[in-house]
Enzyme design. Structure first.
Site, short mmCIF file in Angstrom:
data_model
loop_
_atom_site.label_atom_id
_atom_site.label_comp_id
_atom_site.label_asym_id
_atom_site.label_seq_id
_atom_site.Cartn_x
_atom_site.Cartn_y
_atom_site.Cartn_z
N SER A 134 0.83 -1.21 0.00
CA SER A 134 0.00 0.00 0.00
C SER A 134 0.87 1.26 0.00
O SER A 134 1.57 1.52 -0.96
CB SER A 134 -0.97 -0.04 1.19
N HIS A 138 -8.65 1.22 0.59
CA HIS A 138 -8.71 0.30 -0.56
C HIS A 138 -10.14 -0.16 -0.84
O HIS A 138 -10.39 -1.33 -1.09
CB HIS A 138 -7.76 -0.90 -0.36
#
Length: 309
Positions: free
Chosen positions: A92, A197
């Site tokens: 990420s 996300h």
């Protein structure tokens, strides 16, 4: 000495991170000084002293993790001259650190991008009611079915039997209630500020796309495996597109690691305040070696081990 460099994602932050490194290595202090000048002296103050509640804020922990990972790398490169980086990757937020390590953008550009990214995501969290749920011991098709039924998104495919869902509070609560029916052993709500996300981050994604469009981005010097497509990206436009898509898209960590191993990589060096990525790789493929560096003690033992190889 060939190795893949890995960089931590949000959640790895710890109060005190980088303090001993800054005291031991002038190069680390210089990098932290540069970061403080660029975005504010709150950065190292929050890293070193906390409180944890402040460090955990998305706008704080993202630049903190970015600076911490690259500070470790600065010392490692100086102390292990034989180190040959074959590729980089990050979970990420860590994908930005991986790009900086590979030369896609300079330290200051990346720092500005992650500070903006964290701020945009924090704003999105405040504007939506989101949550995340870790599912342990389930099969991916069953989890995807569950996500569809509860109208939430698959956020992270971290390791075999470890998948994270993200979305509205109602959707995540429904998924937790139905998890056992899908053969999932455990459903654990995550202590996060919002639904990372997932589609609830769309406002952050749109703003980040503009910031990335304005940033100077080059082709990296080594392959950088992106989370969104689990493959290396090299063209500047492709890098902008995948870093943008990642904000609402799934982190395909299992496939990313499998791709790196398929390329013949057997040594991974993790740089961040904890050893989460090393633990995930152990679940993905036990045959490869991971060295996790988080502080002066682990850095010194890593330098010794790498110079001996």
């Amino acid at each position: 000495m060939k190795a893949v460099l890995l960089f931590s994602g949000q959640g790895a932050q710890k109060v005190g991170m980088g303090k001993d490194l800054a005291e031991a290595f002038p190069a680390v202090q210089a990098l932290f000084d540069q970061a403080n000048t660029a975005i504010g002296h709150w950065l190292t103050q929050t890293m070193f002293e906390g409180p944890m509640e402040e460090l955990t804020k998305t706008s704080r922990c993202q630049p903190a993790l970015y600076a911490h990972g690259l500070a470790i790398l600065e010392v490692l490169k100086a102390q292990v001259p034989s180190l040959e980086v074959t590729a980089t990757a990050g979970l990420s937020l860590g994908e930005f650190t991986a790009h900086a390590a590979a030369g896609t953008f300079d330290f200051a550009t990346g720092l500005n991008l992650v500070f903006q990214r964290g701020s945009f995501m924090e704003e999105a969290c405040e504007q939506t009611r989101g949550a995340m749920l870790a599912l342990l011991g389930g099969e991916e098709p069953a989890i995807r079915e569950l996500a569809q039924e509860c109208d939430v998104d698959v956020a992270n495919l971290n390791a075999p039997g470890q998948i994270v869902l993200s979305g509205s509070v109602e959707g995540i609560e429904a998924a937790a209630a139905k998890a056992k029916d899908k053969g999932i052993k455990r459903a654990i709500p995550l202590p996060v500020a919002g639904a990372y996300h997932s589609r609830l981050m769309k406002s952050a994604q749109d703003k980040l796309a503009i910031a990335l469009g304005a940033a100077e981005i080059k082709s990296p010097g080594v392959p950088v495996v992106c989370n969104y497509e689990a493959r290396p990206v090299s063209a500047p436009e492709e890098i902008r597109a995948t870093l943008t898509a990642q904000v609402t898209g799934s982190v395909r960590w299992v496939e990313s690691v499998q791709h790196l191993i398929a390329q013949g990589n057997t040594l991974f060096i993790e740089m961040g305040p904890d050893a989460t990525l090393g633990g995930l790789i152990g679940k993905i493929d036990k045959s490869v070696k991971v060295i996790s560096i988080k502080d002066v003690a682990t850095l010194e033992s890593a330098i010794t081990a790498l110079n001996a190889e």
